[in-house]
Scaffold this motif. Structure first.
Motif, PDB file in Angstrom:
ATOM      1  N   GLY A 108     -10.517   4.681  -5.176  1.00 53.62           N
ATOM      2  CA  GLY A 108     -10.785   3.624  -6.147  1.00 53.62           C
ATOM      3  C   GLY A 108     -10.362   2.256  -5.689  1.00 53.62           C
ATOM      4  O   GLY A 108     -10.914   1.243  -6.100  1.00 53.62           O
ATOM      5  N   THR A 109      -9.395   2.201  -4.797  1.00 55.56           N
ATOM      6  CA  THR A 109      -8.926   0.921  -4.286  1.00 55.56           C
ATOM      7  C   THR A 109      -9.732   0.473  -3.071  1.00 55.56           C
ATOM      8  O   THR A 109      -9.881  -0.718  -2.830  1.00 55.56           O
ATOM      9  CB  THR A 109      -7.432   1.014  -3.927  1.00 55.56           C
ATOM     10  N   ALA A 110     -10.270   1.420  -2.318  1.00 55.62           N
ATOM     11  CA  ALA A 110     -11.037   1.077  -1.117  1.00 55.62           C
ATOM     12  C   ALA A 110     -12.253   0.222  -1.450  1.00 55.62           C
ATOM     13  O   ALA A 110     -12.677  -0.599  -0.637  1.00 55.62           O
ATOM     14  CB  ALA A 110     -11.478   2.355  -0.402  1.00 55.62           C
ATOM     15  N   VAL A 111     -12.785   0.392  -2.641  1.00 55.58           N
ATOM     16  CA  VAL A 111     -13.947  -0.387  -3.054  1.00 55.58           C
ATOM     17  C   VAL A 111     -13.582  -1.855  -3.261  1.00 55.58           C
ATOM     18  O   VAL A 111     -14.376  -2.741  -2.980  1.00 55.58           O
ATOM     19  CB  VAL A 111     -14.531   0.209  -4.357  1.00 55.58           C
ATOM     20  N   TRP A 112     -12.357  -2.119  -3.730  1.00 54.59           N
ATOM     21  CA  TRP A 112     -11.967  -3.472  -4.137  1.00 54.59           C
ATOM     22  C   TRP A 112     -11.075  -4.191  -3.129  1.00 54.59           C
ATOM     23  O   TRP A 112     -11.124  -5.409  -3.035  1.00 54.59           O
ATOM     24  CB  TRP A 112     -11.209  -3.416  -5.460  1.00 54.59           C
ATOM     25  N   GLN A 113     -10.199  -3.445  -2.436  1.00 53.61           N
ATOM     26  CA  GLN A 113      -9.159  -4.094  -1.641  1.00 53.61           C
ATOM     27  C   GLN A 113      -9.063  -3.458  -0.256  1.00 53.61           C
ATOM     28  O   GLN A 113      -9.792  -2.525   0.062  1.00 53.61           O
ATOM     29  CB  GLN A 113      -7.823  -4.013  -2.371  1.00 53.61           C
ATOM     30  N   GLY A 114      -8.130  -3.935   0.553  1.00 52.67           N
ATOM     31  CA  GLY A 114      -7.994  -3.512   1.936  1.00 52.67           C
ATOM     32  C   GLY A 114      -7.168  -2.253   2.132  1.00 52.67           C
ATOM     33  O   GLY A 114      -6.784  -1.573   1.181  1.00 52.67           O
ATOM     34  N   PRO A 115      -6.874  -1.941   3.408  1.00 49.83           N
ATOM     35  CA  PRO A 115      -6.179  -0.692   3.738  1.00 49.83           C
ATOM     36  C   PRO A 115      -4.746  -0.603   3.210  1.00 49.83           C
ATOM     37  O   PRO A 115      -4.305   0.470   2.825  1.00 49.83           O
ATOM     38  CB  PRO A 115      -6.205  -0.629   5.263  1.00 49.83           C
ATOM     39  N   LEU A 116      -4.023  -1.713   3.183  1.00 49.60           N
ATOM     40  CA  LEU A 116      -2.654  -1.675   2.649  1.00 49.60           C
ATOM     41  C   LEU A 116      -2.665  -1.285   1.178  1.00 49.60           C
ATOM     42  O   LEU A 116      -1.847  -0.468   0.728  1.00 49.60           O
ATOM     43  CB  LEU A 116      -1.962  -3.027   2.824  1.00 49.60           C
ATOM     44  N   ALA A 117      -3.597  -1.830   0.430  1.00 53.26           N
ATOM     45  CA  ALA A 117      -3.713  -1.481  -0.989  1.00 53.26           C
ATOM     46  C   ALA A 117      -4.120  -0.027  -1.162  1.00 53.26           C
ATOM     47  O   ALA A 117      -3.660   0.634  -2.094  1.00 53.26           O
ATOM     48  CB  ALA A 117      -4.719  -2.398  -1.669  1.00 53.26           C
ATOM     49  N   CYS A 118      -4.961   0.500  -0.273  1.00 46.32           N
ATOM     50  CA  CYS A 118      -5.359   1.916  -0.347  1.00 46.32           C
ATOM     51  C   CYS A 118      -4.155   2.832  -0.142  1.00 46.32           C
ATOM     52  O   CYS A 118      -3.986   3.821  -0.857  1.00 46.32           O
ATOM     53  CB  CYS A 118      -6.421   2.235   0.698  1.00 46.32           C
ATOM     54  N   ILE A 119      -3.320   2.494   0.819  1.00 43.04           N
ATOM     55  CA  ILE A 119      -2.129   3.313   1.093  1.00 43.04           C
ATOM     56  C   ILE A 119      -1.165   3.244  -0.087  1.00 43.04           C
ATOM     57  O   ILE A 119      -0.613   4.265  -0.518  1.00 43.04           O
ATOM     58  CB  ILE A 119      -1.457   2.847   2.397  1.00 43.04           C
ATOM     59  N   ALA A 120      -0.957   2.046  -0.624  1.00 44.65           N
ATOM     60  CA  ALA A 120      -0.050   1.898  -1.758  1.00 44.65           C
ATOM     61  C   ALA A 120      -0.577   2.628  -2.987  1.00 44.65           C
ATOM     62  O   ALA A 120       0.183   3.277  -3.713  1.00 44.65           O
ATOM     63  CB  ALA A 120       0.162   0.415  -2.063  1.00 44.65           C
ATOM     64  N   ALA A 121      -1.882   2.561  -3.229  1.00 45.52           N
ATOM     65  CA  ALA A 121      -2.464   3.258  -4.379  1.00 45.52           C
ATOM     66  C   ALA A 121      -2.394   4.769  -4.186  1.00 45.52           C
ATOM     67  O   ALA A 121      -2.175   5.516  -5.152  1.00 45.52           O
ATOM     68  CB  ALA A 121      -3.902   2.811  -4.595  1.00 45.52           C
ATOM     69  N   ALA A 122      -2.570   5.238  -2.956  1.00 46.64           N
ATOM     70  CA  ALA A 122      -2.419   6.673  -2.690  1.00 46.64           C
ATOM     71  C   ALA A 122      -0.977   7.121  -2.942  1.00 46.64           C
ATOM     72  O   ALA A 122      -0.735   8.212  -3.473  1.00 46.64           O
ATOM     73  CB  ALA A 122      -2.840   6.990  -1.255  1.00 46.64           C
ATOM     74  N   ALA A 123      -0.017   6.271  -2.585  1.00 42.14           N
ATOM     75  CA  ALA A 123       1.386   6.594  -2.856  1.00 42.14           C
ATOM     76  C   ALA A 123       1.663   6.633  -4.358  1.00 42.14           C
ATOM     77  O   ALA A 123       2.441   7.475  -4.829  1.00 42.14           O
ATOM     78  CB  ALA A 123       2.302   5.590  -2.168  1.00 42.14           C
ATOM     79  N   LEU A 124       1.032   5.737  -5.118  1.00 39.14           N
ATOM     80  CA  LEU A 124       1.163   5.779  -6.577  1.00 39.14           C
ATOM     81  C   LEU A 124       0.645   7.115  -7.116  1.00 39.14           C
ATOM     82  O   LEU A 124       1.251   7.702  -8.010  1.00 39.14           O
ATOM     83  CB  LEU A 124       0.361   4.647  -7.217  1.00 39.14           C
ATOM     84  N   GLY A 125      -0.480   7.574  -6.596  1.00 36.95           N
ATOM     85  CA  GLY A 125      -1.023   8.858  -7.026  1.00 36.95           C
ATOM     86  C   GLY A 125      -0.144  10.023  -6.614  1.00 36.95           C
ATOM     87  O   GLY A 125       0.092  10.944  -7.398  1.00 36.95           O
ATOM     88  N   ALA A 126       0.367   9.976  -5.389  1.00 44.84           N
ATOM     89  CA  ALA A 126       1.229  11.057  -4.907  1.00 44.84           C
ATOM     90  C   ALA A 126       2.517  11.136  -5.728  1.00 44.84           C
ATOM     91  O   ALA A 126       3.044  12.231  -5.960  1.00 44.84           O
ATOM     92  CB  ALA A 126       1.544  10.853  -3.438  1.00 44.84           C
ATOM     93  N   ALA A 127       3.003  10.001  -6.185  1.00 48.03           N
ATOM     94  CA  ALA A 127       4.227   9.995  -6.993  1.00 48.03           C
ATOM     95  C   ALA A 127       4.046  10.782  -8.284  1.00 48.03           C
ATOM     96  O   ALA A 127       5.006  11.389  -8.783  1.00 48.03           O
ATOM     97  CB  ALA A 127       4.642   8.561  -7.305  1.00 48.03           C
TER      98      ALA A 127
END
Length: 126
Positions: free
Chosen positions: A18-37
Protein backbone atom coordinates in the motif's frame (compact mmCIF):
# COMPACT_ATOMS: atom_id res chain seq x y z
CA UNK A 1 1.08 -21.87 12.65
CA UNK A 2 2.15 -19.15 15.02
CA UNK A 3 0.02 -16.10 15.65
CA UNK A 4 2.91 -13.74 14.84
CA UNK A 5 3.08 -15.06 11.28
CA UNK A 6 -0.67 -15.21 10.71
CA UNK A 7 -1.17 -11.58 11.69
CA UNK A 8 2.20 -9.95 11.05
CA UNK A 9 2.96 -11.26 7.55
CA UNK A 10 -0.26 -10.14 5.84
CA UNK A 11 -0.16 -6.80 7.70
CA UNK A 12 3.46 -6.26 6.64
CA UNK A 13 2.57 -7.10 3.04
CA UNK A 14 -0.41 -4.71 3.21
CA UNK A 15 1.82 -1.95 4.56
CA UNK A 16 4.59 -2.42 2.00
CA UNK A 17 2.29 -2.84 -0.99
CA UNK A 18 0.00 0.00 0.00
CA UNK A 19 2.91 2.34 0.54
CA UNK A 20 4.80 1.39 -2.63
CA UNK A 21 2.09 3.06 -4.68
CA UNK A 22 2.49 6.42 -2.90
CA UNK A 23 6.01 6.65 -1.46
CA UNK A 24 9.59 5.38 -1.78
CA UNK A 25 11.48 2.35 -0.46
CA UNK A 26 12.18 3.75 3.02
CA UNK A 27 8.46 4.28 3.57
CA UNK A 28 7.76 0.73 2.31
CA UNK A 29 10.17 -0.75 4.84
CA UNK A 30 8.76 1.36 7.67
CA UNK A 31 5.17 0.46 6.75
CA UNK A 32 6.11 -3.23 6.59
CA UNK A 33 7.60 -2.89 10.08
CA UNK A 34 4.33 -1.31 11.27
CA UNK A 35 2.48 -4.34 9.92
CA UNK A 36 4.95 -6.81 11.41
CA UNK A 37 4.55 -5.15 14.81
CA UNK A 38 0.87 -6.10 14.81
CA UNK A 39 1.80 -9.77 15.02
CA UNK A 40 4.04 -9.26 18.04
CA UNK A 41 1.69 -7.66 20.58
CA UNK A 42 0.49 -10.86 22.24
CA UNK A 43 3.90 -12.46 22.67
CA UNK A 44 6.15 -9.38 22.98
CA UNK A 45 4.03 -6.61 24.53
CA UNK A 46 6.98 -4.25 25.01
CA UNK A 47 8.93 -4.85 21.80
CA UNK A 48 5.89 -4.51 19.52
CA UNK A 49 4.98 -0.94 20.54
CA UNK A 50 8.64 0.05 20.36
CA UNK A 51 8.87 -1.31 16.81
CA UNK A 52 5.64 0.46 15.85
CA UNK A 53 6.80 3.81 17.23
CA UNK A 54 10.21 3.58 15.54
CA UNK A 55 8.58 2.61 12.24
CA UNK A 56 6.05 5.45 12.49
CA UNK A 57 8.85 7.90 13.31
CA UNK A 58 10.74 6.69 10.24
CA UNK A 59 7.73 7.66 8.13
CA UNK A 60 7.86 11.32 9.23
CA UNK A 61 10.60 12.47 6.81
CA UNK A 62 8.96 10.64 3.90
CA UNK A 63 6.14 13.17 3.89
CA UNK A 64 2.40 12.84 4.07
CA UNK A 65 1.15 9.38 5.09
CA UNK A 66 -0.26 7.03 2.50
CA UNK A 67 -3.53 5.29 3.46
CA UNK A 68 -1.88 1.94 4.31
CA UNK A 69 0.51 3.21 7.02
CA UNK A 70 -2.23 5.47 8.40
CA UNK A 71 -4.44 2.40 8.85
CA UNK A 72 -1.57 0.44 10.39
CA UNK A 73 -0.82 3.27 12.83
CA UNK A 74 -4.44 3.13 14.01
CA UNK A 75 -4.30 -0.67 14.26
CA UNK A 76 -1.10 -0.49 16.30
CA UNK A 77 -2.64 2.06 18.65
CA UNK A 78 -5.60 -0.28 19.15
CA UNK A 79 -3.35 -3.31 19.67
CA UNK A 80 -1.25 -1.42 22.21
CA UNK A 81 -4.40 -0.53 24.12
CA UNK A 82 -5.61 -4.12 24.00
CA UNK A 83 -2.44 -6.09 24.73
CA UNK A 84 -0.18 -3.85 26.84
CA UNK A 85 -0.43 -2.12 30.18
CA UNK A 86 -1.89 1.33 30.70
CA UNK A 87 1.41 3.23 30.74
CA UNK A 88 2.74 1.52 27.61
CA UNK A 89 -0.54 1.90 25.72
CA UNK A 90 -0.88 5.62 26.51
CA UNK A 91 2.77 6.29 25.61
CA UNK A 92 2.41 4.31 22.38
CA UNK A 93 -0.77 6.10 21.37
CA UNK A 94 0.80 9.50 22.05
CA UNK A 95 3.95 8.64 20.09
CA UNK A 96 1.96 7.26 17.15
CA UNK A 97 -0.24 10.37 17.11
CA UNK A 98 2.86 12.58 17.20
CA UNK A 99 4.35 10.66 14.26
CA UNK A 100 1.13 11.03 12.26
CA UNK A 101 0.94 14.74 12.91
CA UNK A 102 4.67 15.11 12.33
CA UNK A 103 4.41 13.52 8.90
CA UNK A 104 1.62 15.91 7.91
CA UNK A 105 3.50 18.93 9.17
CA UNK A 106 6.75 17.77 7.52
CA UNK A 107 4.91 17.46 4.20
CA UNK A 108 3.54 20.99 4.70
CA UNK A 109 0.05 19.57 4.79
CA UNK A 110 -0.95 20.98 8.16
CA UNK A 111 -4.25 22.10 6.70
CA UNK A 112 -5.07 18.56 5.53
CA UNK A 113 -7.44 16.07 7.11
CA UNK A 114 -5.00 14.66 9.64
CA UNK A 115 -4.17 17.90 11.50
CA UNK A 116 -7.17 19.69 12.96
CA UNK A 117 -7.28 23.31 11.89
CA UNK A 118 -7.60 24.46 15.48
CA UNK A 119 -4.20 23.01 16.33
CA UNK A 120 -2.31 24.29 13.30
CA UNK A 121 -3.55 27.89 12.90
CA UNK A 122 -6.61 30.03 13.52
CA UNK A 123 -9.45 29.71 11.06
CA UNK A 124 -9.83 32.41 8.45
CA UNK A 125 -12.92 34.54 8.43
CA UNK A 126 -14.60 34.88 5.07
Amino acid sequence: VRHEILVGAPAALFGAAGTAVWQGPLACIAAAALGAALGLYRTHPVAAPALAVVAAAALVPTGDLAPAPAILICANAFAAGRWTGVAVSVATAAALLAASLGAAIWADNADGWIVPSTSSRPARRT
